[in-house]
Structure formats: C-alpha cells, structure tokens
Design an enzyme around this catalytic site. Structure first.
Site, PDB file in Angstrom:
ATOM      1  N   SER A  46      14.467 -11.554 -17.447  1.00  0.00           N
ATOM      2  CA  SER A  46      15.236 -10.466 -18.062  1.00  0.00           C
ATOM      3  C   SER A  46      14.684  -9.089 -17.701  1.00  0.00           C
ATOM      4  CB  SER A  46      15.287 -10.681 -19.571  1.00  0.00           C
ATOM      5  OG  SER A  46      16.082  -9.709 -20.189  1.00  0.00           O
ATOM      6  N   ASP A  62      18.507  -8.977 -15.906  1.00  0.00           N
ATOM      7  CA  ASP A  62      19.428 -10.091 -15.729  1.00  0.00           C
ATOM      8  C   ASP A  62      20.829  -9.752 -16.241  1.00  0.00           C
ATOM      9  OD1 ASP A  62      18.732 -10.155 -18.422  1.00  0.00           O
ATOM     10  OD2 ASP A  62      18.907 -12.328 -18.566  1.00  0.00           O
ATOM     11  N   ASP A  98      22.319  -8.890 -19.060  1.00  0.00           N
ATOM     12  CA  ASP A  98      23.023  -9.293 -20.279  1.00  0.00           C
ATOM     13  C   ASP A  98      23.095  -8.130 -21.271  1.00  0.00           C
ATOM     14  OD1 ASP A  98      20.325  -9.388 -20.876  1.00  0.00           O
ATOM     15  OD2 ASP A  98      20.357 -11.371 -21.789  1.00  0.00           O
ATOM     16  N   ASP A 136      19.831  -4.260 -17.861  1.00  0.00           N
ATOM     17  CA  ASP A 136      18.474  -4.789 -17.727  1.00  0.00           C
ATOM     18  C   ASP A 136      18.447  -5.759 -16.536  1.00  0.00           C
ATOM     19  OD1 ASP A 136      19.816  -6.943 -18.943  1.00  0.00           O
ATOM     20  OD2 ASP A 136      17.988  -7.645 -19.922  1.00  0.00           O
TER      21      ASP A 136
HETATM   22 MG    MG Z   1      18.207  -9.593 -20.467  1.00  0.00          MG
END
Ligand code: MG
Length: 459
Positions: free
Chosen positions: A100, A245, A247, A243
């Site tokens: 992440s 990744d 999400d 961010d």
């Molecule tokens: Mg994330």
C-alpha cells in the site's frame, strides 16, 4: 500464536521478514485453504509497482501451483482493480503483492475472497494455522496447477467504473484535473479513466517507479507539495493523489488546499444521501462532520470497529448506500465492497459536474471539527483491564452523555467526543479527541490522556 496478518494483510521489509520463503509457504497455505472448498481453485495474482514484486510473486505463485491451484497473472494493477476482477470473473480468490502506502523497502501479501472483499479475521486465522503448522496440501505431479496470464483486468475495471457514473455530465463539465499517482499502481488505469471522462489531464508522478522517486507513497499533506503547487500553477479545477496501491484518494481544491479525507468523505456522503437517504457506515474514529451531514439529509450513520474489511462487511449486512474511512478510502456498494480510489475520483468528478460550484466552495459548506490525536504506552496484556477501569470511571461522570464500546471506549460529551482505542499492533492506546473548538479538543485530549495514564499506572 504469533499472528502473520496485520490490519492490511502480511507486511514486512523485503528480504528481512518479507522474503521468498515466507511468500512460498504463504502461497501454499492460501492454496491449501481454498482447496478445502474446491478441488482446483483458480486464483488471480496481481502486484503493485514495487521492485520486489517479481521475487515475491514468483515464490507465492509457485506455492499456489504446488498445492494444485491454477493461477492467472493479471500483472501490475491497483488493489481495487484486482478485487473487481475477482468479483466479476470466475476466480475463486485473489492475491495481491503490495504494501500500500509503505516505503519502497516494504512489501506485503494480501488475500481477496471470491466476492472481491478482504478476508475476515477468522479466514486469516485459518490460513495462519495452516502456515504455522505447515499442513500444506500435497498433490501428485499430475495435479500441479497451471499458470496463465490475462492483461484485460485494467480495461474491465475502467469500464466497470464508467458504467456507474454519469459520464455525459462529467464530459460536459470539461474539468481540468492534476493527477498524482505517486509512481504507484494507480498509474496503470487512472490517467486512462480520466481521459475517457473527457477531463483535461495534468500528470504528476504518473510513471510506475518501484523506488517511489516522485514522493513518498502516503498521501498526507507533507508529501503532496508538488501536487498542490501544480494545481495552482495550471489553474486546475482539482488535484487528486493516490496511495501506492490506489485504494485511497485524497483531493486538493482549485486553490491548492489539501482536503482531509473526512471532508471529502462528508461531501460525497451528502451528495449520495441527498434525496435518497439510507445508511452510511464508518469506524468510530471518523469525524462527527460525517454524521452531522448525513443526519441533516435524512440518512443514518452506523459505526464499526476500525478497519476497512469490517466497514465493508457491515455495509453488506445493513445494505448501506455508502461507507469508508477518514483516510480517503471510500466504498461504493454499487461498484464493489472495498476501498476504491478510481471510483472515488469518478464520483467526485460527477459531483463537481452536477453541483456547479468549486471544490473549495463545496468544502466550506461542511461543518468543521477539530481532531487532536495522541497516544500513551500500555503493555498489551493490561489493555483490557485499563479499558474496563476507564469505562467505570467515566460512567459516573456528570458531563458524559453516552459511552460506546464498539472499539475501545468512545465517550460522548456535551461539546465533543474522546475515543480511547487499544492499538491492534503496538503496545499503546490511541486517544482521539474531537470538538468544534480547537482549544476544547486539545483540552479533552490532555485530560483523557492523564486519566488513561493514571489507569495504566494503577492497574
Ligand atoms: Mg492502500
């Protein structure tokens, strides 16, 4: 038993705690777990943009194949794009190699269930149990899994989002967006999504880079200076940062001001709830501004423990219309039950297209609260006792209006609230205090910090 899964999958520093041995055995454990439900599970595999991805992906894939799972490699993609593919296609589960927003030396492994949601704690514990006891499934040579690849997940995801927003209104609004992917996996799909929505696009850090050379991956104010400046410089309608990744999404208004996640959450909640009502789900740590906005529009807020899988699960149970966290991770149930930054961006563009006001004007219409965070240390084995004592003490206090023990203890007072929450990973209590007045919030944080300290030292 030591835990392997943290709040967001298994994470660690590459080639220290996050190494190929772990990835291999975790692949075996995940595969064994899914093989208990189905003879030949079909697992989607994806990664974010980190340089250790190939190493961990290969090891984890090898583990999955060895216990008889078929694996399909979806390449580099946002976590929510993998989740969407698992939900929409015939995969039995998904695995994504990502850490992440953590720095580039970290990586992690996260498992996604059949419907695209994150695993429950019970499911993670079952996988951990297989991992630690090494009770991996053994298959004969002719049952070993096969590896395939598919490069269509990004397109599937983009189309899924386009089908859930008013594309015509967004295109007509002709918005200028500065997009900062932070060199992360969002870069694979988000620029293309914005182009198809007819936006004028200025790109910042939109090339994949496993070293995150552009900026640190966490979209906090101190990391988004370049984005804020570019928004002002090019006169854009808004800026947005993802961010690592992708999400989570954080917005910048047209004046270059950082918009905190609880504010964009409240703004979108107002838009979604208006004229429709319904339930919005969020953890107890979220600002009261959300509840104030939602209640005003005739909706209702349901609070959960902290953690996006819990929010998603409760949203499903109560048939919520919206949900999410104050860090920019928002969940749109008509799309999928997980945090999704690209969906958040598309919805925000639709809101701007329809409201016909600038982002800063819209934000200024929201109620303002001040949140103060602090923490104190407390050994893990004494946390429960301390919490019980705090509840006892505050329940007899005159100024306490309500006590909520959904996660730690949340104390509602006349002019604000305080949350005392045991960290799930560290030997600390986190203390959040919120009020409309900054001084009051600080005062609350201070006095409850002292109270908790007393409880810790006397328990
Ligand atoms: Mg994330």
């Amino acid at each position: 038993m030591t835990r392997l899964f943290g709040t967001n999958g298994v994470r660690g520093v590459v080639n220290q705690d996050m190494n190929p041995d772990l990835a291999l055995d975790l692949g075996r454990a995940i595969g064994t777990y899914y093989a208990r439900r189905k003879e030949k599970p079909f697992i989607a595999m994806g990664t974010d943009a980190r340089i250790s991805n190939h190493m961990l992906k290969s090891a984890c894939t090898s583990g999955l194949l060895s216990v008889g799972c078929n694996v399909e490699d979806l390449g580099i993609l946002p976590t929510p794009a993998l989740q969407y593919a698992v939900k929409e296609k015939d995969y039995d589960a998904g695995v994504i190699i990502t850490a992440s927003h953590n720095p580039p030396q970290f990586n992690g492994i996260k498992v996604v269930d059949l419907d695209g949601t994150e695993l429950s704690k019970e499911q993670e514990e079952e996988i951990e149990d297989i991992y630690f006891s090494k009770s991996f499934r053994i298959v004969s040579w002719d049952k070993v899994g096969q590896l395939s690849a598919w490069d269509g997940a990004g397109e599937l995801y983009i189309r899924g989002i386009l089908s859930k927003v008013d594309t015509e209104a967004i295109r007509k609004a002709n918005l200028h967006v500065v997009l900062d992917c932070g060199n992360g996996a969002g870069a694979v799909v988000t620029p293309e999504l914005l182009r198809r929505l007819g936006c004028k696009l200025t790109e910042v850090n939109c090339e994949l880079d496993g070293f995150f050379r552009g900026r640190p991956s966490e979209p906090v104010p101190e990391n988004l200076g370049e984005l804020m400046e570019r928004v002002r410089e090019v006169g854009a309608d808004l800026g947005v940062a993802q961010d690592g990744d992708a999400d989570r999404a954080i917005f910048i208004d047209e004046k270059g001001n950082y918009i905190f996640g609880d504010q964009s959450f409240s703004l979108l909640a107002r838009y979604i709830i208006r004229g429709r009502k319904g339930i919005v789900v969020t953890p107890v740590s979220t600002s009261s501004s959300l509840e104030e906005v939602v209640t005003r529009e005739g909706g209702k807020v349901i609070y959960t423990r902290v953690g996006s899988p819990i929010v998603a699960r409760v949203m499903k149970e109560v048939n919520a219309v919206f949900g999410g966290e104050e860090n920019g991770g928002l969940i749109f149930p008509e799309h999928q039950y997980c945090r999704d930054s690209a969906m958040t961006i598309a919805k925000m563009l639709e809101l701007l297209a329809k409201e016909e006001k600038s982002l800063s004007e819209l934000i200024s219409e929201l109620p303002r609260y001040e949140l103060v965070k602090t923490k104190i240390t407390c050994p893990n084995d004494r946390k429960e006792d301390v919490l019980r004592k705090i509840k006892d003490v505050v329940s007899s206090q005159q100024d306490v209006r309500k006590i909520d023990d959904t996660d730690g203890v949340k104390i509602y007072l006349e002019d604000g609230w305080v949350l005392v929450r045991p960290s799930g990973t560290e030997p600390i209590f986190r203390i959040f205090a919120e009020s409309k007045d900054r001084g009051k919030a600080e005062e609350l944080a201070d006095s409850y910090k002292r109270l908790v300290e007393d409880m810790v030292s006397t328990s």
